[in-house]
Write a protein that holds these residues in place. Structure first.
Motif, PDB file in Angstrom:
ATOM      1  N   ALA A  41       8.327   6.781  10.068  1.00 21.89           N
ATOM      2  CA  ALA A  41       7.007   7.160   9.577  1.00 21.89           C
ATOM      3  C   ALA A  41       7.005   7.318   8.059  1.00 21.89           C
ATOM      4  N   ALA A  42       8.047   7.930   7.520  1.00 18.80           N
ATOM      5  CA  ALA A  42       8.133   8.119   6.071  1.00 18.80           C
ATOM      6  C   ALA A  42       8.275   6.786   5.346  1.00 18.80           C
ATOM      7  N   VAL A  43       9.066   5.870   5.894  1.00 19.14           N
ATOM      8  CA  VAL A  43       9.260   4.566   5.257  1.00 19.14           C
ATOM      9  C   VAL A  43       7.971   3.757   5.275  1.00 19.14           C
ATOM     10  N   THR A  44       7.286   3.710   6.424  1.00 19.49           N
ATOM     11  CA  THR A  44       6.046   2.932   6.481  1.00 19.49           C
ATOM     12  C   THR A  44       4.954   3.567   5.624  1.00 19.49           C
ATOM     13  N   ALA A  45       4.966   4.895   5.500  1.00 19.29           N
ATOM     14  CA  ALA A  45       3.997   5.556   4.616  1.00 19.29           C
ATOM     15  C   ALA A  45       4.252   5.181   3.157  1.00 19.29           C
ATOM     16  N   GLN A  46       5.524   5.118   2.762  1.00 21.91           N
ATOM     17  CA  GLN A  46       5.853   4.707   1.395  1.00 21.91           C
ATOM     18  C   GLN A  46       5.468   3.256   1.151  1.00 21.91           C
ATOM     19  N   GLN A  47       5.680   2.393   2.142  1.00 24.79           N
ATOM     20  CA  GLN A  47       5.280   0.999   2.005  1.00 24.79           C
ATOM     21  C   GLN A  47       3.770   0.883   1.869  1.00 24.79           C
ATOM     22  N   ALA A  48       3.039   1.635   2.670  1.00 23.44           N
ATOM     23  CA  ALA A  48       1.580   1.608   2.596  1.00 23.44           C
ATOM     24  C   ALA A  48       1.091   2.097   1.241  1.00 23.44           C
ATOM     25  N   GLN A  49       1.713   3.142   0.731  1.00 27.04           N
ATOM     26  CA  GLN A  49       1.316   3.688  -0.561  1.00 27.04           C
ATOM     27  C   GLN A  49       1.572   2.681  -1.676  1.00 27.04           C
ATOM     28  N   ALA A  50       2.732   2.039  -1.670  1.00 22.04           N
ATOM     29  CA  ALA A  50       3.056   1.054  -2.702  1.00 22.04           C
ATOM     30  C   ALA A  50       2.166  -0.177  -2.600  1.00 22.04           C
ATOM     31  N   TYR A  51       1.936  -0.655  -1.374  1.00 21.04           N
ATOM     32  CA  TYR A  51       1.106  -1.845  -1.189  1.00 21.04           C
ATOM     33  C   TYR A  51      -0.358  -1.550  -1.553  1.00 21.04           C
ATOM     34  N   GLY A  52      -0.856  -0.385  -1.147  1.00 22.32           N
ATOM     35  CA  GLY A  52      -2.224  -0.012  -1.477  1.00 22.32           C
ATOM     36  C   GLY A  52      -2.436   0.104  -2.979  1.00 22.32           C
ATOM     37  N   ALA A  53      -1.476   0.703  -3.675  1.00 17.55           N
ATOM     38  CA  ALA A  53      -1.578   0.826  -5.135  1.00 17.55           C
ATOM     39  C   ALA A  53      -1.534  -0.539  -5.801  1.00 17.55           C
TER      40      ALA A  53
END
Length: 159
Positions: A41-53
């Motif tokens: 969950a933490a890894v996919t959240a970081q990926q989502a945050q980086a991709y969204g930005a």
């Protein structure tokens, strides 16, 4: 006769010691099935945050860019996550709505909410065409092409 109890006591002591060690090993951060789920969950959240930005910054750097499949400029070393997308849609009131979305594992919403300190720009698509703000719980309409279960970074730009 008292000496016959000694081997049984030794075996029971060793079994108890092994059971305690197993419990301690499962208590370590990231251990076991719950720890694996939390890490995912933490890894996919970081990926989502980086991709969204990256999606927002790419759309913001290109005024007037509108399209259903915008290719964001990702940070070096990052690959596009599976099921991710970026789109910019013309807003009827002027400007553009930019959506950066990523399919994530369960629990990523909570991890993202914690890492962004309650940002109001993040949504979770609960049903086709409807996203719920993860900080407030208010539902908003989004394009129906965004898959259910995705985390969406939604920003409105005036350019």
């Amino acid at each position: 006769m008292g000496y016959l109890i000694m081997p049984i006591a030794t075996v029971l002591f060793c079994l108890g010691f092994v059971a305690q060690l197993m419990q301690l090993s499962q208590a370590a951060p990231g251990a076991g099935v719950p720890g694996r789920m939390e890490s995912a969950a933490a890894v996919t959240a970081q990926q989502a945050q980086a991709y969204g930005a990256a999606c927002i910054s790419t759309a913001g750097a290109t005024p007037g860019l509108v399209g259903a499949s915008v290719v964001p400029v990702l940070p070096s070393g990052m690959v596009t996550p599976a099921g991710a997308g970026c789109m910019a849609v013309a807003n009827p009131g002027g400007g553009r709505d930019v959506y950066g979305y990523v399919r994530v594992s369960s629990g990523a919403s909570a991890a993202l909410l914690g890492s962004t300190q309650g940002s109001l720009a993040w949504f979770r698509v609960r049903s086709q065409g409807t996203a719920v703000n993860i900080a407030t719980g208010v539902a908003y309409p989004v394009p129906a092409t965004i898959p259910v279960g995705s985390l969406v970074h939604w920003v409105q730009l005036n350019t």
